[in-house]
Design a protein around this motif. Sequence first.
Motif, PDB file in Angstrom:
ATOM      1  N   ASP A 145       0.824  -1.208   0.000  1.00 32.47           N
ATOM      2  CA  ASP A 145       0.000   0.000   0.000  1.00 32.47           C
ATOM      3  C   ASP A 145       0.861   1.262   0.000  1.00 32.47           C
ATOM      4  O   ASP A 145       0.437   2.308  -0.491  1.00 32.47           O
ATOM      5  CB  ASP A 145      -0.924   0.006   1.223  1.00 32.47           C
ATOM      6  N   GLY A 146       2.093   1.146   0.530  1.00 34.38           N
ATOM      7  CA  GLY A 146       2.962   2.312   0.589  1.00 34.38           C
ATOM      8  C   GLY A 146       3.456   2.781  -0.763  1.00 34.38           C
ATOM      9  O   GLY A 146       3.651   3.984  -0.979  1.00 34.38           O
ATOM     10  N   ILE A 147       3.666   1.858  -1.692  1.00 32.98           N
ATOM     11  CA  ILE A 147       4.177   2.233  -3.012  1.00 32.98           C
ATOM     12  C   ILE A 147       3.066   2.440  -4.025  1.00 32.98           C
ATOM     13  O   ILE A 147       3.316   2.911  -5.142  1.00 32.98           O
ATOM     14  CB  ILE A 147       5.178   1.161  -3.516  1.00 32.98           C
ATOM     15  N   GLN A 148       1.845   2.128  -3.651  1.00 38.28           N
ATOM     16  CA  GLN A 148       0.723   2.217  -4.599  1.00 38.28           C
ATOM     17  C   GLN A 148       0.573   3.584  -5.263  1.00 38.28           C
ATOM     18  O   GLN A 148       0.284   3.648  -6.466  1.00 38.28           O
ATOM     19  CB  GLN A 148      -0.574   1.813  -3.879  1.00 38.28           C
ATOM     20  N   PRO A 149       0.773   4.718  -4.553  1.00 35.02           N
ATOM     21  CA  PRO A 149       0.600   6.018  -5.224  1.00 35.02           C
ATOM     22  C   PRO A 149       1.509   6.226  -6.439  1.00 35.02           C
ATOM     23  O   PRO A 149       1.139   6.955  -7.371  1.00 35.02           O
ATOM     24  CB  PRO A 149       0.915   7.030  -4.114  1.00 35.02           C
ATOM     25  N   LEU A 150       2.683   5.588  -6.453  1.00 33.43           N
ATOM     26  CA  LEU A 150       3.606   5.774  -7.580  1.00 33.43           C
ATOM     27  C   LEU A 150       3.122   5.072  -8.848  1.00 33.43           C
ATOM     28  O   LEU A 150       3.566   5.405  -9.945  1.00 33.43           O
ATOM     29  CB  LEU A 150       4.998   5.260  -7.210  1.00 33.43           C
ATOM     30  N   VAL A 151       2.243   4.103  -8.692  1.00 33.49           N
ATOM     31  CA  VAL A 151       1.736   3.373  -9.860  1.00 33.49           C
ATOM     32  C   VAL A 151       1.037   4.317 -10.829  1.00 33.49           C
ATOM     33  O   VAL A 151       1.096   4.139 -12.050  1.00 33.49           O
ATOM     34  CB  VAL A 151       0.791   2.244  -9.403  1.00 33.49           C
ATOM     35  N   ALA A 152       0.394   5.353 -10.287  1.00 36.00           N
ATOM     36  CA  ALA A 152      -0.352   6.297 -11.127  1.00 36.00           C
ATOM     37  C   ALA A 152       0.543   7.077 -12.064  1.00 36.00           C
ATOM     38  O   ALA A 152       0.053   7.664 -13.048  1.00 36.00           O
ATOM     39  CB  ALA A 152      -1.149   7.259 -10.247  1.00 36.00           C
ATOM     40  N   LEU A 153       1.849   7.116 -11.809  1.00 35.20           N
ATOM     41  CA  LEU A 153       2.752   7.816 -12.723  1.00 35.20           C
ATOM     42  C   LEU A 153       2.693   7.218 -14.120  1.00 35.20           C
ATOM     43  O   LEU A 153       2.795   7.941 -15.126  1.00 35.20           O
ATOM     44  CB  LEU A 153       4.187   7.761 -12.191  1.00 35.20           C
TER      45      LEU A 153
ATOM     46  N   TYR B 289      12.665  -0.919  -2.607  1.00 34.27           N
ATOM     47  CA  TYR B 289      11.796  -2.087  -2.751  1.00 34.27           C
ATOM     48  C   TYR B 289      12.505  -3.203  -3.513  1.00 34.27           C
ATOM     49  O   TYR B 289      12.381  -4.387  -3.173  1.00 34.27           O
ATOM     50  CB  TYR B 289      10.512  -1.694  -3.477  1.00 34.27           C
ATOM     51  N   ALA B 290      13.260  -2.817  -4.549  1.00 37.38           N
ATOM     52  CA  ALA B 290      13.994  -3.818  -5.321  1.00 37.38           C
ATOM     53  C   ALA B 290      15.024  -4.528  -4.447  1.00 37.38           C
ATOM     54  O   ALA B 290      15.194  -5.754  -4.528  1.00 37.38           O
ATOM     55  CB  ALA B 290      14.671  -3.154  -6.516  1.00 37.38           C
ATOM     56  N   ALA B 291      15.696  -3.765  -3.594  1.00 41.76           N
ATOM     57  CA  ALA B 291      16.706  -4.356  -2.711  1.00 41.76           C
ATOM     58  C   ALA B 291      16.070  -5.357  -1.750  1.00 41.76           C
ATOM     59  O   ALA B 291      16.630  -6.431  -1.491  1.00 41.76           O
ATOM     60  CB  ALA B 291      17.425  -3.249  -1.938  1.00 41.76           C
ATOM     61  N   ILE B 292      14.887  -5.021  -1.228  1.00 43.18           N
ATOM     62  CA  ILE B 292      14.191  -5.943  -0.324  1.00 43.18           C
ATOM     63  C   ILE B 292      13.821  -7.229  -1.052  1.00 43.18           C
ATOM     64  O   ILE B 292      14.017  -8.344  -0.555  1.00 43.18           O
ATOM     65  CB  ILE B 292      12.941  -5.279   0.275  1.00 43.18           C
TER      66      ILE B 292
ATOM     67  N   ALA C 283       5.691   1.591 -13.797  1.00 40.52           N
ATOM     68  CA  ALA C 283       5.656   0.164 -14.093  1.00 40.52           C
ATOM     69  C   ALA C 283       6.404  -0.637 -13.022  1.00 40.52           C
ATOM     70  O   ALA C 283       5.946  -1.697 -12.579  1.00 40.52           O
ATOM     71  CB  ALA C 283       6.262  -0.105 -15.467  1.00 40.52           C
ATOM     72  N   LEU C 284       7.548  -0.131 -12.587  1.00 42.80           N
ATOM     73  CA  LEU C 284       8.299  -0.808 -11.530  1.00 42.80           C
ATOM     74  C   LEU C 284       7.558  -0.742 -10.202  1.00 42.80           C
ATOM     75  O   LEU C 284       7.575  -1.707  -9.420  1.00 42.80           O
ATOM     76  CB  LEU C 284       9.687  -0.189 -11.398  1.00 42.80           C
ATOM     77  N   ALA C 285       6.907   0.389  -9.938  1.00 44.77           N
ATOM     78  CA  ALA C 285       6.130   0.509  -8.697  1.00 44.77           C
ATOM     79  C   ALA C 285       5.020  -0.531  -8.673  1.00 44.77           C
ATOM     80  O   ALA C 285       4.778  -1.180  -7.638  1.00 44.77           O
ATOM     81  CB  ALA C 285       5.548   1.918  -8.569  1.00 44.77           C
ATOM     82  N   TYR C 286       4.324  -0.718  -9.797  1.00 40.21           N
ATOM     83  CA  TYR C 286       3.280  -1.740  -9.839  1.00 40.21           C
ATOM     84  C   TYR C 286       3.885  -3.133  -9.696  1.00 40.21           C
ATOM     85  O   TYR C 286       3.303  -4.015  -9.035  1.00 40.21           O
ATOM     86  CB  TYR C 286       2.491  -1.666 -11.142  1.00 40.21           C
ATOM     87  N   THR C 287       5.050  -3.338 -10.310  1.00 40.67           N
ATOM     88  CA  THR C 287       5.729  -4.625 -10.199  1.00 40.67           C
ATOM     89  C   THR C 287       5.968  -5.000  -8.745  1.00 40.67           C
ATOM     90  O   THR C 287       5.730  -6.146  -8.333  1.00 40.67           O
ATOM     91  CB  THR C 287       7.074  -4.565 -10.952  1.00 40.67           C
ATOM     92  N   PHE C 288       6.401  -4.033  -7.935  1.00 44.30           N
ATOM     93  CA  PHE C 288       6.676  -4.321  -6.532  1.00 44.30           C
ATOM     94  C   PHE C 288       5.417  -4.236  -5.668  1.00 44.30           C
ATOM     95  O   PHE C 288       5.317  -4.937  -4.653  1.00 44.30           O
ATOM     96  CB  PHE C 288       7.763  -3.392  -6.009  1.00 44.30           C
ATOM     97  N   GLN C 289       4.454  -3.411  -6.051  1.00 43.35           N
ATOM     98  CA  GLN C 289       3.183  -3.412  -5.331  1.00 43.35           C
ATOM     99  C   GLN C 289       2.527  -4.778  -5.416  1.00 43.35           C
ATOM    100  O   GLN C 289       2.090  -5.349  -4.408  1.00 43.35           O
ATOM    101  CB  GLN C 289       2.233  -2.355  -5.893  1.00 43.35           C
ATOM    102  N   LEU C 290       2.444  -5.321  -6.631  1.00 40.38           N
ATOM    103  CA  LEU C 290       1.833  -6.635  -6.826  1.00 40.38           C
ATOM    104  C   LEU C 290       2.626  -7.716  -6.093  1.00 40.38           C
ATOM    105  O   LEU C 290       2.055  -8.629  -5.480  1.00 40.38           O
ATOM    106  CB  LEU C 290       1.767  -6.953  -8.323  1.00 40.38           C
ATOM    107  N   TYR C 291       3.948  -7.603  -6.125  1.00 40.61           N
ATOM    108  CA  TYR C 291       4.813  -8.569  -5.455  1.00 40.61           C
ATOM    109  C   TYR C 291       4.522  -8.629  -3.964  1.00 40.61           C
ATOM    110  O   TYR C 291       4.261  -9.708  -3.409  1.00 40.61           O
ATOM    111  CB  TYR C 291       6.270  -8.171  -5.699  1.00 40.61           C
ATOM    112  N   PHE C 292       4.556  -7.478  -3.295  1.00 35.85           N
ATOM    113  CA  PHE C 292       4.370  -7.482  -1.845  1.00 35.85           C
ATOM    114  C   PHE C 292       2.910  -7.674  -1.455  1.00 35.85           C
ATOM    115  O   PHE C 292       2.622  -8.186  -0.370  1.00 35.85           O
ATOM    116  CB  PHE C 292       4.934  -6.191  -1.241  1.00 35.85           C
ATOM    117  N   ASP C 293       1.984  -7.301  -2.325  1.00 38.99           N
ATOM    118  CA  ASP C 293       0.570  -7.547  -2.067  1.00 38.99           C
ATOM    119  C   ASP C 293       0.280  -9.050  -2.067  1.00 38.99           C
ATOM    120  O   ASP C 293      -0.321  -9.586  -1.131  1.00 38.99           O
ATOM    121  CB  ASP C 293      -0.263  -6.836  -3.136  1.00 38.99           C
ATOM    122  N   PHE C 294       0.732  -9.736  -3.098  1.00 39.85           N
ATOM    123  CA  PHE C 294       0.479 -11.171  -3.212  1.00 39.85           C
ATOM    124  C   PHE C 294       1.320 -11.961  -2.213  1.00 39.85           C
ATOM    125  O   PHE C 294       0.847 -12.928  -1.609  1.00 39.85           O
ATOM    126  CB  PHE C 294       0.762 -11.626  -4.646  1.00 39.85           C
ATOM    127  N   SER C 295       2.573 -11.540  -2.025  1.00 41.21           N
ATOM    128  CA  SER C 295       3.414 -12.177  -1.026  1.00 41.21           C
ATOM    129  C   SER C 295       2.816 -12.002   0.365  1.00 41.21           C
ATOM    130  O   SER C 295       2.805 -12.939   1.175  1.00 41.21           O
ATOM    131  CB  SER C 295       4.829 -11.590  -1.071  1.00 41.21           C
TER     132      SER C 295
END
Length: 478
Positions: free
Chosen positions: A208-216, A416-419, A232-244
């Motif tokens: 939820d923390g990175i979700q606002p960047l998806v709108a870019l 997020y990528a590092a995590i 695109a990268l923000a959504y990539t990690f939003q989906l990753y941590f959401d599903f994880s």
Amino acid sequence: MLFNSYPFIFLFLPIALIGYFALGRLGHLAPVVWLALASLAFYAASGWPFVALLLASIAFNYLIGWLLVARRLSGHLRLIVLTAGVSGDLIVLGYFKYAGFLAANLNSLFATGLTVNVLLPVGISFYTFTQIAFLVDAYRGHVARYALPHYALFVTYFPHLIAGPILHHKDMIPQFEAVESKSPNPHLILCGLMIFAIGLFKKTGLADGIQPLVALAFGPNTPSFDQAWIGALAYTFQLYFDFSGYSDMAIGISLMFGIFLPLNFNSPYKATSIIDFWRRWHMTLSQFLRNYLYIPLGGNRHGHVMRYVNLMITMALGGLWHGAAWTFVAWGALHGLYLCINHAWTYFVPAVAPRFARAANIAALIVTFLAVVLAWVFFRADNIASALSILTRMTDPTQIVFSRGEMADAVFVLIYAAIAWFAPNTQAIMGYDHANRTVGETLGAWSKRPAFLYVSAAVLAFGILGIQQHSEFIYFRF
């Protein structure tokens, strides 16, 4: 009802646990019935108008399964019964999930005026696929005769019901039948609480923390080159941590009841090939598509060309399973193409010399990750045209802004990528071993110290403090 909500954490889950273990003293059937009823109550909170549909689906599939298992039918009749069962499941799924999609496409092609407004039942894809696998296995002779309460709980079990994993009867029903699982196990409850806390933090703190960047990238405005990549990268990690996060929370909740759920997520962005990615991402869906679609289509048994055809069909249908839109079909077909290229590469290209193996693995990880990111654009975009527009921007470095705000956003994405790449995943931290039904082995004596309880409480508190609004899981409506 959402896992990341106050009513679930402070009301539903404690009541479900207390009732389950209190009834465990009356025998193994009473807590099974209680947990099935609690699961129906959980489902009703998310979509009460469709409880009757869920119950009808359970009754229908149990009857078909009973005919296949308990009755001595001829081979021809068995095939007819299986066909009727699977067809019934797919017709119901098709009506609720794809009728509107079909009508919209017919209107576009033939200028018809069809209007279909169907509300999608929560979790229908998951409980339908779960039961189709049950029927196919019953036809193959791989199913024992199960009591109705255990089967009903297998289908409705609330930790998996709204967003997976896709359960398998051989894995779950024996656990529901085991008497020892009905008494409280302090070790499993504490480890389950910790895993749940980690998953909650992933959802409320990271996803939820990175979700606002998806709108870019996916907002109303046309993005620049850097905005398209950051979004695109923000959504990539939003989906990753959401599903994880959901996968962790489901495992943690189930552990509190003494039930081990299968892994459904295993650091997929650490994959060094698309084949490896699909062994790590939505693992139970991958297994279902392989065992009940790809292999029955012929798999790799009829040469390379048919193998690639079967891969494309399987992945396109897998994409359509995610949603009734051409963007999902494109996403699935793109992953099918990736898999074809991956298999052709491993077959025709010689292996890398050992001295170059490390560099090759790093290059493979980067290429795999970028391929996944590009495919996620179709997964997230509203339509094909929008996806192509974003991808066009991502390939046009002349349209770059990279202001101070974009620089800060890029740093945020890199964290997020590092995590995702360098941090151990939850099952490694907690020593969760679904196959051997063990958890906490990697923690050693530390799991018995008060500090473990304090750390669990702190992680849980951070996750709870992040609950600020109604935030559905991305897979909630699949």
